[in-house]
Design a protein around this motif. Structure first.
Motif, PDB file in Angstrom:
ATOM      1  N   THR A   1     -17.732  -4.772 -27.588  1.00 22.88           N
ATOM      2  CA  THR A   1     -17.954  -4.914 -29.023  1.00 22.88           C
ATOM      3  C   THR A   1     -19.328  -5.513 -29.311  1.00 22.88           C
ATOM      4  OG1 THR A   1     -16.861  -7.078 -29.006  1.00 22.88           O
ATOM      5  CG2 THR A   1     -15.496  -5.155 -29.492  1.00 22.88           C
ATOM      6  N   GLN A   2     -19.822  -5.225 -30.493  1.00 30.75           N
ATOM      7  CA  GLN A   2     -21.139  -5.712 -30.900  1.00 30.75           C
ATOM      8  C   GLN A   2     -21.108  -7.224 -31.067  1.00 30.75           C
ATOM      9  OE1 GLN A   2     -23.913  -3.708 -31.447  1.00 30.75           O
ATOM     10  NE2 GLN A   2     -25.175  -5.500 -31.845  1.00 30.75           N
ATOM     11  N   THR A   3     -22.058  -7.909 -30.435  1.00 33.35           N
ATOM     12  CA  THR A   3     -22.167  -9.354 -30.565  1.00 33.35           C
ATOM     13  C   THR A   3     -23.577  -9.708 -31.022  1.00 33.35           C
ATOM     14  OG1 THR A   3     -22.717  -9.570 -28.218  1.00 33.35           O
ATOM     15  CG2 THR A   3     -20.391  -9.801 -28.831  1.00 33.35           C
ATOM     16  N   TYR A   4     -23.754 -10.983 -31.372  1.00 32.26           N
ATOM     17  CA  TYR A   4     -25.010 -11.440 -31.963  1.00 32.26           C
ATOM     18  C   TYR A   4     -25.376 -12.789 -31.349  1.00 32.26           C
ATOM     19  CZ  TYR A   4     -23.462  -7.878 -35.184  1.00 32.26           C
ATOM     20  OH  TYR A   4     -23.005  -6.684 -35.708  1.00 32.26           O
ATOM     21  N   ALA A   5     -26.672 -13.000 -31.161  1.00 32.63           N
ATOM     22  CA  ALA A   5     -27.129 -14.241 -30.528  1.00 32.63           C
ATOM     23  C   ALA A   5     -28.484 -14.644 -31.088  1.00 32.63           C
ATOM     24  CB  ALA A   5     -27.223 -14.075 -29.010  1.00 32.63           C
ATOM     25  N   VAL A   6     -28.760 -15.953 -31.023  1.00 35.57           N
ATOM     26  CA  VAL A   6     -30.080 -16.469 -31.383  1.00 35.57           C
ATOM     27  C   VAL A   6     -30.779 -16.951 -30.113  1.00 35.57           C
ATOM     28  CG1 VAL A   6     -29.500 -17.141 -33.746  1.00 35.57           C
ATOM     29  CG2 VAL A   6     -29.098 -18.761 -31.877  1.00 35.57           C
ATOM     30  N   HIS A   7     -32.087 -16.736 -30.061  1.00 35.41           N
ATOM     31  CA  HIS A   7     -32.904 -17.225 -28.947  1.00 35.41           C
ATOM     32  C   HIS A   7     -34.173 -17.852 -29.521  1.00 35.41           C
ATOM     33  CE1 HIS A   7     -30.929 -15.587 -25.280  1.00 35.41           C
ATOM     34  NE2 HIS A   7     -30.332 -14.861 -26.202  1.00 35.41           N
ATOM     35  N   LEU A   8     -34.544 -18.982 -28.950  1.00 34.51           N
ATOM     36  CA  LEU A   8     -35.733 -19.695 -29.409  1.00 34.51           C
ATOM     37  C   LEU A   8     -36.737 -19.803 -28.273  1.00 34.51           C
ATOM     38  CD1 LEU A   8     -36.931 -21.612 -31.777  1.00 34.51           C
ATOM     39  CD2 LEU A   8     -36.237 -23.444 -30.224  1.00 34.51           C
ATOM     40  N   ASN A   9     -37.944 -19.319 -28.529  1.00 31.73           N
ATOM     41  CA  ASN A   9     -39.067 -19.557 -27.623  1.00 31.73           C
ATOM     42  C   ASN A   9     -39.700 -20.891 -27.999  1.00 31.73           C
ATOM     43  OD1 ASN A   9     -39.131 -17.003 -26.119  1.00 31.73           O
ATOM     44  ND2 ASN A   9     -39.646 -16.076 -28.096  1.00 31.73           N
ATOM     45  N   GLY A  10     -39.523 -21.885 -27.145  1.00 29.37           N
ATOM     46  CA  GLY A  10     -40.153 -23.181 -27.385  1.00 29.37           C
ATOM     47  C   GLY A  10     -41.499 -23.214 -26.693  1.00 29.37           C
ATOM     48  N   VAL A  11     -42.568 -23.248 -27.475  1.00 27.15           N
ATOM     49  CA  VAL A  11     -43.916 -23.150 -26.920  1.00 27.15           C
ATOM     50  C   VAL A  11     -44.718 -24.406 -27.242  1.00 27.15           C
ATOM     51  CG1 VAL A  11     -43.945 -20.623 -27.009  1.00 27.15           C
ATOM     52  CG2 VAL A  11     -44.765 -21.939 -28.977  1.00 27.15           C
ATOM     53  N   VAL A  12     -45.770 -24.588 -26.480  1.00 31.50           N
ATOM     54  CA  VAL A  12     -46.763 -25.620 -26.755  1.00 31.50           C
ATOM     55  C   VAL A  12     -48.077 -24.881 -26.967  1.00 31.50           C
ATOM     56  CG1 VAL A  12     -47.952 -27.664 -25.915  1.00 31.50           C
ATOM     57  CG2 VAL A  12     -45.527 -27.319 -25.379  1.00 31.50           C
ATOM     58  N   GLY A  13     -48.476 -24.780 -28.232  1.00 29.07           N
ATOM     59  CA  GLY A  13     -49.643 -23.966 -28.547  1.00 29.07           C
ATOM     60  C   GLY A  13     -49.400 -22.524 -28.141  1.00 29.07           C
ATOM     61  N   THR A  14     -50.439 -21.925 -27.551  1.00 27.45           N
ATOM     62  CA  THR A  14     -50.303 -20.547 -27.046  1.00 27.45           C
ATOM     63  C   THR A  14     -50.504 -20.488 -25.540  1.00 27.45           C
ATOM     64  OG1 THR A  14     -52.655 -20.122 -27.495  1.00 27.45           O
ATOM     65  CG2 THR A  14     -51.067 -19.530 -29.227  1.00 27.45           C
ATOM     66  N   HIS A  15     -50.424 -21.648 -24.880  1.00 31.26           N
ATOM     67  CA  HIS A  15     -50.731 -21.673 -23.452  1.00 31.26           C
ATOM     68  C   HIS A  15     -49.535 -21.997 -22.570  1.00 31.26           C
ATOM     69  CE1 HIS A  15     -51.132 -25.904 -24.695  1.00 31.26           C
ATOM     70  NE2 HIS A  15     -50.775 -26.193 -23.459  1.00 31.26           N
ATOM     71  N   ALA A  16     -48.422 -22.465 -23.149  1.00 32.71           N
ATOM     72  CA  ALA A  16     -47.300 -22.884 -22.307  1.00 32.71           C
ATOM     73  C   ALA A  16     -45.982 -22.648 -23.029  1.00 32.71           C
ATOM     74  CB  ALA A  16     -47.433 -24.351 -21.901  1.00 32.71           C
ATOM     75  N   MET A  17     -44.924 -22.473 -22.254  1.00 36.22           N
ATOM     76  CA  MET A  17     -43.596 -22.215 -22.795  1.00 36.22           C
ATOM     77  C   MET A  17     -42.574 -23.027 -22.009  1.00 36.22           C
ATOM     78  SD  MET A  17     -41.671 -18.472 -23.171  1.00 36.22           S
ATOM     79  CE  MET A  17     -42.798 -17.917 -24.467  1.00 36.22           C
ATOM     80  N   TRP A  18     -41.656 -23.660 -22.735  1.00 35.81           N
ATOM     81  CA  TRP A  18     -40.558 -24.370 -22.090  1.00 35.81           C
ATOM     82  C   TRP A  18     -39.495 -23.374 -21.634  1.00 35.81           C
ATOM     83  CZ3 TRP A  18     -40.216 -29.125 -20.281  1.00 35.81           C
ATOM     84  CH2 TRP A  18     -41.043 -30.127 -20.812  1.00 35.81           C
ATOM     85  N   ILE A  19     -39.081 -23.496 -20.391  1.00 37.03           N
ATOM     86  CA  ILE A  19     -38.067 -22.618 -19.803  1.00 37.03           C
ATOM     87  C   ILE A  19     -36.927 -23.480 -19.283  1.00 37.03           C
ATOM     88  CG2 ILE A  19     -37.582 -20.941 -17.974  1.00 37.03           C
ATOM     89  CD1 ILE A  19     -39.375 -19.849 -20.198  1.00 37.03           C
ATOM     90  N   ALA A  20     -35.721 -23.074 -19.580  1.00 31.79           N
ATOM     91  CA  ALA A  20     -34.535 -23.781 -19.096  1.00 31.79           C
ATOM     92  C   ALA A  20     -33.975 -23.062 -17.873  1.00 31.79           C
ATOM     93  CB  ALA A  20     -33.470 -23.837 -20.197  1.00 31.79           C
ATOM     94  N   ARG A  21     -33.272 -23.803 -17.056  1.00 35.77           N
ATOM     95  CA  ARG A  21     -32.498 -23.189 -15.961  1.00 35.77           C
ATOM     96  C   ARG A  21     -31.025 -23.434 -16.244  1.00 35.77           C
ATOM     97  NH1 ARG A  21     -30.483 -24.801 -10.981  1.00 35.77           N
ATOM     98  NH2 ARG A  21     -31.484 -26.859 -11.157  1.00 35.77           N
ATOM     99  N   ARG A  22     -30.272 -22.350 -16.274  1.00 36.10           N
ATOM    100  CA  ARG A  22     -28.864 -22.432 -16.628  1.00 36.10           C
ATOM    101  C   ARG A  22     -28.065 -23.202 -15.578  1.00 36.10           C
ATOM    102  NH1 ARG A  22     -27.467 -18.408 -20.389  1.00 36.10           N
ATOM    103  NH2 ARG A  22     -25.427 -17.969 -19.460  1.00 36.10           N
ATOM    104  N   SER A  23     -27.055 -23.867 -16.048  1.00 37.56           N
ATOM    105  CA  SER A  23     -26.186 -24.604 -15.134  1.00 37.56           C
ATOM    106  C   SER A  23     -25.569 -23.654 -14.105  1.00 37.56           C
ATOM    107  CB  SER A  23     -25.066 -25.282 -15.921  1.00 37.56           C
ATOM    108  OG  SER A  23     -24.033 -25.711 -15.060  1.00 37.56           O
TER     109      SER A  23
END
Length: 302
Positions: A114-136
Motif C-alpha cells: 500500500t501507498q505510504t508517506y514519509a518525511v526526510h530532513l537533510n541536516g546540513v552545515v552551510g553547503t559543505h557538510a551534511m549530518w548523517i545518522a547510522r541506524r540502530s
C-alpha cells in the motif's frame, strides 16, 4: 544509467510478479504472487482471481475493512510473515489528502504494497557538510545502515509538518523552533520490491541548515550514532550504497539543488519526482496468469 544504486532501486519493480490489491474498485496496493498462499485461509475476506486480490465487497466500511485486515495481519505476524510490529496505524490511501479505505498496522503496509508517506530532513552545515545518522542495529528495516539526520513514516492522524517536528526531536534532539525553519525540497516516489513485499512510498524532503554549533542527540534509541561528513564523502557513500534507498534519494535531492550532481544525474533523479505509471501485463507471463490493462499509477485517484 545512474551511478547511484538508489536511483535504480527506486523503480525495481516487476508488475508481472504481483497482483493488484483492490478495495472498493480502487487499486490500493500490490501483493506478490508468491505470497498468495498466505491468504488462502481467508477466502471470506479476499476474493482472489487471475488478475487481482480484492477485498470482499461486503466489507463496505472503513471500520469493517480495518477489522478484517487486522485479523489477517495479526495471524500473518504470528506466523512470522509480517515482521517489525510498530504499534502504529497507517491509512490505506492513494493520495495523502484522501480519505482512508482502511486502517492497518504499519508493519503490514509492505506485505500489501500500500501507498505510504514519509518525511526526510537533510541536516546540513552551510553547503559543505551534511549530518548523517547510522541506524540502530536493532531496527526492523535496514539495521546499521546510514541514514538522513531525520526520517520517519507519517502515521494516520499526523500531518507532514507535524511529523517532521516530532521526528526531528526523536531522532536528533532538534527543538521544534529550529525544526520549523526547515525548507521544503523535492518529492520523490519509490516503488520497489523488497524482502517484506513492496515499498510504494512518497518521500517529502526538507532541508535545514543546523549551524556549526548543533550536535545531534538521539532521543528514541533508533539511531546508533551521527557523523558530520563532507559532501564529497556523502556522495561516495551514496555511490557505494552505504545509505538506505530512501535516505540516499533525499540526500541526492539536496545535491541536485545545490550543484553537486551533473546534468545526467539530475535528469535521472528527476524521473522519480512523478509517480511511476505501471500497467498490468496484457498477456500471460512467466506466472501463467493473464492481466488486463489498467491505470495503476501509485497515487492516482480512481
Amino acid at each position: 544509467m545512474s551511478r547511484y544504486p538508489c536511483v535504480r532501486a527506486a523503480r525495481r519493480f516487476d508488475p508481472a510478479r504481483h497482483l493488484p490489491f483492490v478495495i472498493a474498485g480502487v487499486r490500493a496496493g500490490w501483493i506478490r504472487r508468491s505470497d498468495l498462499p498466505w491468504l488462502d485461509a481467508w477466502r471470506e475476506i479476499f476474493e482472489i482471481d487471475d488478475v487481482q486480490v480484492g477485498l470482499h465487497a461486503g466489507l463496505d466500511t472503513v471500520e469493517a475493512r480495518s477489522r478484517a485486515l487486522g485479523e489477517v495481519i495479526e495471524a500473518l505476524a504470528a506466523d512470522g510473515r509480517i515482521r517489525g510490529w510498530r504499534n502504529e496505524t497507517y491509512a490505506i490511501r492513494n493520495r495523502f489528502d484522501a480519505a482512508p479505505l482502511a486502517l492497518i498496522e504499519r508493519a503490514a503496509s509492505r506485505f500489501f504494497g500500500t501507498q505510504t508517506y514519509a518525511v526526510h530532513l537533510n541536516g546540513v552545515v552551510g553547503t559543505h557538510a551534511m549530518w548523517i545518522a547510522r541506524r540502530s542495529p536493532n531496527k526492523a528495516t535496514d539495521p546499521g545502515m546510514l541514514d538522513n539526520l531525520v526520517g520517519g513514516g507519517i502515521g494516520w492522524g499526523y500531518g507532514i509538518d507535524e511529523t517532521l517536528v516530532k521526528e526531528c526531536w526523536e531522532e536528533s534532539g532538534l527543538p521544534a523552533a529550529l525544526a520549523r525553519r526547515a525548507v521544503r525540497g523535492g518529492t520523490i516516489h519509490v516503488l520497489q520490491e523488497i524482502d517484506e513485499g513492496t515499498q510504494a512510498e512518497q518521500l517529502f524532503i526538507y532541508d535545514l541548515d543546523v549551524g556549526a554549533d548543533f550536535v545531534p542527540r538521539n532521543q528514541d534509541g533508533e539511531v546508533a550514532d551521527h557523523r558530520l561528513a563532507s559532501i564529497d564523502t556523502v556522495l561516495d557513500w551514496l555511490a557505494d550504497g552505504a545509505m538506505t534507498v530512501d535516505a540516499s534519494l533525499a540526500a541526492l535531492d539536496w545535491m541536485a539543488r545545490h550543484g553537486a550532481l551533473d546534468a545526467a544525474e539530475r535528469t535521472a533523479l528527476a524521473t522519480l519526482g512523478a509517480p511511476p505509471a505501471i500497467a498490468e501485463p496484457a498477456s500471460e507471463g512467466e506466472a501463467g496468469l493473464a492481466g488486463r490493462p489498467a491505470d495503476l499509477t501509485p497515487g492516482a485517484a480512481r
